[in-house]
Design a protein around this motif. Structure first.
Motif, PDB file in Angstrom:
ATOM      1  N   THR A   1       4.714  -6.533 -12.265  1.00  0.00           N
ATOM      2  CA  THR A   1       5.908  -5.803 -12.781  1.00  0.00           C
ATOM      3  C   THR A   1       6.567  -5.161 -11.775  1.00  0.00           C
ATOM      4  O   THR A   1       7.931  -4.881 -11.655  1.00  0.00           O
ATOM      5  CB  THR A   1       5.386  -4.671 -13.882  1.00  0.00           C
ATOM      6  N   CYS A   2       5.919  -4.529 -10.740  1.00  0.00           N
ATOM      7  CA  CYS A   2       6.539  -3.702  -9.747  1.00  0.00           C
ATOM      8  C   CYS A   2       6.484  -4.557  -8.632  1.00  0.00           C
ATOM      9  O   CYS A   2       7.055  -3.909  -7.397  1.00  0.00           O
ATOM     10  CB  CYS A   2       5.760  -2.510  -9.453  1.00  0.00           C
TER      11      CYS A   2
ATOM     12  N   ASN B   1      -0.023  -5.791 -14.800  1.00  0.00           N
ATOM     13  CA  ASN B   1       0.206  -4.710 -14.269  1.00  0.00           C
ATOM     14  C   ASN B   1       0.610  -4.510 -12.696  1.00  0.00           C
ATOM     15  O   ASN B   1       1.072  -3.291 -12.599  1.00  0.00           O
ATOM     16  CB  ASN B   1      -1.367  -3.935 -14.368  1.00  0.00           C
TER      17      ASN B   1
ATOM     18  N   LEU C   1      -1.846 -10.192   1.634  1.00  0.00           N
ATOM     19  CA  LEU C   1      -2.732  -9.826   2.353  1.00  0.00           C
ATOM     20  C   LEU C   1      -3.982 -10.750   2.590  1.00  0.00           C
ATOM     21  O   LEU C   1      -4.094 -11.616   1.814  1.00  0.00           O
ATOM     22  CB  LEU C   1      -3.187  -8.466   1.743  1.00  0.00           C
TER      23      LEU C   1
ATOM     24  N   TRP D   1      -6.907  -6.341   1.619  1.00  0.00           N
ATOM     25  CA  TRP D   1      -7.140  -5.794   0.394  1.00  0.00           C
ATOM     26  C   TRP D   1      -8.107  -4.813   0.158  1.00  0.00           C
ATOM     27  O   TRP D   1      -8.141  -3.716  -0.682  1.00  0.00           O
ATOM     28  CB  TRP D   1      -7.388  -7.183  -0.578  1.00  0.00           C
TER      29      TRP D   1
ATOM     30  N   LYS E   1      -5.702   3.147   0.161  1.00  0.00           N
ATOM     31  CA  LYS E   1      -4.163   3.356  -0.463  1.00  0.00           C
ATOM     32  C   LYS E   1      -3.729   3.163  -1.557  1.00  0.00           C
ATOM     33  O   LYS E   1      -2.819   3.935  -1.801  1.00  0.00           O
ATOM     34  CB  LYS E   1      -3.512   2.091   0.620  1.00  0.00           C
ATOM     35  N   TYR E   2      -4.537   2.555  -2.464  1.00  0.00           N
ATOM     36  CA  TYR E   2      -3.803   2.475  -3.691  1.00  0.00           C
ATOM     37  C   TYR E   2      -3.463   3.639  -4.644  1.00  0.00           C
ATOM     38  O   TYR E   2      -2.519   3.843  -4.990  1.00  0.00           O
ATOM     39  CB  TYR E   2      -5.001   1.561  -4.625  1.00  0.00           C
TER      40      TYR E   2
ATOM     41  N   TYR F   1       4.174  -8.455  -3.667  1.00  0.00           N
ATOM     42  CA  TYR F   1       2.851  -8.425  -3.324  1.00  0.00           C
ATOM     43  C   TYR F   1       2.120  -9.459  -4.186  1.00  0.00           C
ATOM     44  O   TYR F   1       2.270  -9.365  -5.460  1.00  0.00           O
ATOM     45  CB  TYR F   1       2.140  -7.150  -3.316  1.00  0.00           C
TER      46      TYR F   1
ATOM     47  N   ALA G   1       3.924   6.790  -9.402  1.00  0.00           N
ATOM     48  CA  ALA G   1       4.461   5.619  -9.806  1.00  0.00           C
ATOM     49  C   ALA G   1       3.981   5.555 -11.351  1.00  0.00           C
ATOM     50  O   ALA G   1       3.007   5.753 -11.690  1.00  0.00           O
ATOM     51  CB  ALA G   1       4.005   4.402  -9.355  1.00  0.00           C
TER      52      ALA G   1
ATOM     53  N   PHE H   1      -6.822  -1.684   1.021  1.00  0.00           N
ATOM     54  CA  PHE H   1      -5.770  -1.135   0.363  1.00  0.00           C
ATOM     55  C   PHE H   1      -6.504  -0.497  -0.828  1.00  0.00           C
ATOM     56  O   PHE H   1      -6.058   0.524  -1.212  1.00  0.00           O
ATOM     57  CB  PHE H   1      -4.849  -2.169  -0.062  1.00  0.00           C
TER      58      PHE H   1
ATOM     59  N   ILE I   1      -3.956   1.670 -15.584  1.00  0.00           N
ATOM     60  CA  ILE I   1      -4.799   0.800 -15.205  1.00  0.00           C
ATOM     61  C   ILE I   1      -5.986   1.543 -15.009  1.00  0.00           C
ATOM     62  O   ILE I   1      -6.453   2.343 -14.391  1.00  0.00           O
ATOM     63  CB  ILE I   1      -4.481   0.251 -13.743  1.00  0.00           C
TER      64      ILE I   1
ATOM     65  N   TYR J   1      -3.415  -8.810 -13.168  1.00  0.00           N
ATOM     66  CA  TYR J   1      -2.370  -8.523 -11.889  1.00  0.00           C
ATOM     67  C   TYR J   1      -1.105  -8.730 -12.327  1.00  0.00           C
ATOM     68  O   TYR J   1      -0.135  -7.959 -12.275  1.00  0.00           O
ATOM     69  CB  TYR J   1      -2.978  -9.574 -10.664  1.00  0.00           C
TER      70      TYR J   1
ATOM     71  N   LYS K   1      -0.691   5.627  -2.723  1.00  0.00           N
ATOM     72  CA  LYS K   1       0.509   4.755  -2.918  1.00  0.00           C
ATOM     73  C   LYS K   1       1.033   5.051  -4.376  1.00  0.00           C
ATOM     74  O   LYS K   1       2.109   4.810  -4.470  1.00  0.00           O
ATOM     75  CB  LYS K   1       0.378   3.594  -2.352  1.00  0.00           C
ATOM     76  N   HIS K   2       0.199   5.073  -5.223  1.00  0.00           N
ATOM     77  CA  HIS K   2       0.765   4.770  -6.733  1.00  0.00           C
ATOM     78  C   HIS K   2       0.372   6.033  -7.397  1.00  0.00           C
ATOM     79  O   HIS K   2       0.906   6.058  -8.682  1.00  0.00           O
ATOM     80  CB  HIS K   2      -0.206   3.874  -7.307  1.00  0.00           C
TER      81      HIS K   2
ATOM     82  N   VAL L   1       0.773   4.798 -13.539  1.00  0.00           N
ATOM     83  CA  VAL L   1      -0.192   3.817 -13.297  1.00  0.00           C
ATOM     84  C   VAL L   1      -1.467   3.927 -13.050  1.00  0.00           C
ATOM     85  O   VAL L   1      -2.143   3.240 -13.564  1.00  0.00           O
ATOM     86  CB  VAL L   1       0.563   3.266 -11.750  1.00  0.00           C
TER      87      VAL L   1
HETATM   88  C1  HEC Z   1       5.349   1.289 -11.477  1.00  0.00           C
HETATM   89  C2  HEC Z   1       5.324   0.458 -10.457  1.00  0.00           C
HETATM   90  C3  HEC Z   1       4.112  -0.163  -9.492  1.00  0.00           C
HETATM   91  C4  HEC Z   1       2.969  -0.768 -10.100  1.00  0.00           C
HETATM   92  C5  HEC Z   1       2.567  -0.972 -11.600  1.00  0.00           C
HETATM   93  C6  HEC Z   1       2.052  -0.845  -8.960  1.00  0.00           C
HETATM   94  N1  HEC Z   1       2.702  -0.480  -7.927  1.00  0.00           N
HETATM   95 FE1  HEC Z   1       1.995  -1.069  -6.127  1.00  0.00          FE
HETATM   96  N2  HEC Z   1       3.226   0.080  -5.141  1.00  0.00           N
HETATM   97  C7  HEC Z   1       4.447   0.627  -5.994  1.00  0.00           C
HETATM   98  C8  HEC Z   1       5.083   1.588  -4.858  1.00  0.00           C
HETATM   99  C9  HEC Z   1       6.244   2.570  -5.441  1.00  0.00           C
HETATM  100  C10 HEC Z   1       4.615   1.413  -3.853  1.00  0.00           C
HETATM  101  C11 HEC Z   1       5.049   2.415  -2.627  1.00  0.00           C
HETATM  102  C12 HEC Z   1       6.084   1.522  -1.718  1.00  0.00           C
HETATM  103  C13 HEC Z   1       6.287   2.370  -0.647  1.00  0.00           C
HETATM  104  O1  HEC Z   1       5.548   2.829   0.157  1.00  0.00           O
HETATM  105  O2  HEC Z   1       7.694   1.969  -0.264  1.00  0.00           O
HETATM  106  C14 HEC Z   1       3.668   0.507  -3.987  1.00  0.00           C
HETATM  107  C15 HEC Z   1       2.849  -0.030  -2.835  1.00  0.00           C
HETATM  108  C16 HEC Z   1       2.031  -1.010  -2.989  1.00  0.00           C
HETATM  109  C17 HEC Z   1       1.085  -1.975  -1.735  1.00  0.00           C
HETATM  110  C18 HEC Z   1       1.577  -1.470  -0.400  1.00  0.00           C
HETATM  111  C19 HEC Z   1       0.696  -0.329  -0.015  1.00  0.00           C
HETATM  112  C20 HEC Z   1       0.841  -0.249   1.458  1.00  0.00           C
HETATM  113  O3  HEC Z   1      -0.087  -0.434   2.454  1.00  0.00           O
HETATM  114  O4  HEC Z   1       1.939   0.370   1.828  1.00  0.00           O
HETATM  115  C21 HEC Z   1       0.448  -2.820  -2.351  1.00  0.00           C
HETATM  116  C22 HEC Z   1      -0.392  -3.668  -1.690  1.00  0.00           C
HETATM  117  C23 HEC Z   1       0.607  -2.549  -3.713  1.00  0.00           C
HETATM  118  N3  HEC Z   1       1.481  -1.588  -4.027  1.00  0.00           N
HETATM  119  C24 HEC Z   1      -0.395  -3.484  -4.722  1.00  0.00           C
HETATM  120  C25 HEC Z   1      -0.227  -3.126  -6.111  1.00  0.00           C
HETATM  121  C26 HEC Z   1      -1.279  -3.603  -7.011  1.00  0.00           C
HETATM  122  C27 HEC Z   1      -2.209  -4.581  -6.728  1.00  0.00           C
HETATM  123  C28 HEC Z   1      -0.955  -3.270  -8.375  1.00  0.00           C
HETATM  124  C29 HEC Z   1      -1.520  -3.304  -9.489  1.00  0.00           C
HETATM  125  C30 HEC Z   1      -2.861  -2.917  -9.550  1.00  0.00           C
HETATM  126  C31 HEC Z   1       0.275  -2.313  -8.163  1.00  0.00           C
HETATM  127  N4  HEC Z   1       0.601  -2.487  -6.713  1.00  0.00           N
HETATM  128  C32 HEC Z   1       0.866  -1.746  -9.198  1.00  0.00           C
HETATM  129  C33 HEC Z   1       4.829   0.508  -7.211  1.00  0.00           C
HETATM  130  C34 HEC Z   1       3.850  -0.021  -8.179  1.00  0.00           C
END
Ligand code: HEC
Length: 114
Positions: A39-40, A36, A55, A60, A67-68, A50, A75, A63, A87, A33, A71-72, A83
């Protein structure tokens, strides 16, 4: 060349014996966590802060299930890797378990009295 084979075998065994025990199970969900996700999603991140505590368990679960990936999808890690490629499913499974195990108890904590 039996002699060479034996030497090689001994060298391999020695290397295996001295490998750190942690190697067998790999990094923990917490380590993954931090490396990976944090970092963001550290405090002040433009992508939102987060931690597992952000949450509750149900959120979770939802998500990671719904969503995961979406949303990624675009990224990328600081080194340019996507991403979703960086991962692996095995890593994500450990991160998911860590997040759920350390999730907040409820969305709106119950208060005593009133
Ligand atoms: C390279 C950057 C990056 C990494 C690495 C990353 N995220 Fe994200 N994450 C984002 C971005 C960009 C969003 C979207 C934000 C938005 O919708 O405005 C996001 C959104 C989320 C959200 C919100 C989802 C929602 O309901 O809108 C969660 C929770 C989250 N990330 C968890 C994680 C987790 C857990 C990990 C590791 C497994 C992870 N992120 C790794 C960039 C990253």
């Amino acid at each position: 060349m039996p002699r060479t084979t034996t030497t090689l075998a001994i060298a391999t065994l020695a290397a295996l014996a001295t490998a750190p025990a942690a190697f067998a199970g790999g990094p923990s969900g917490q380590d993954l966590y931090k490396a990976n996700c944090k970092t963001c999603h550290a405090a002040g991140s433009p992508h939102g802060e987060y931690t597992p505590m952000t949450l509750i368990q149900d959120q979770w679960e939802r998500f990671f299930k719904e969503k995961y990936a979406a949303k990624h999808a675009t990224a990328t890690m600081p080194d340019g890797t996507k991403v979703l490629d960086a991962i692996t499913p095995e890593m994500l499974e450990k991160i998911k378990k860590f997040s759920i195990d350390h999730a907040a108890d409820s969305e709106q904590p119950m208060t005593c009295g009133k």
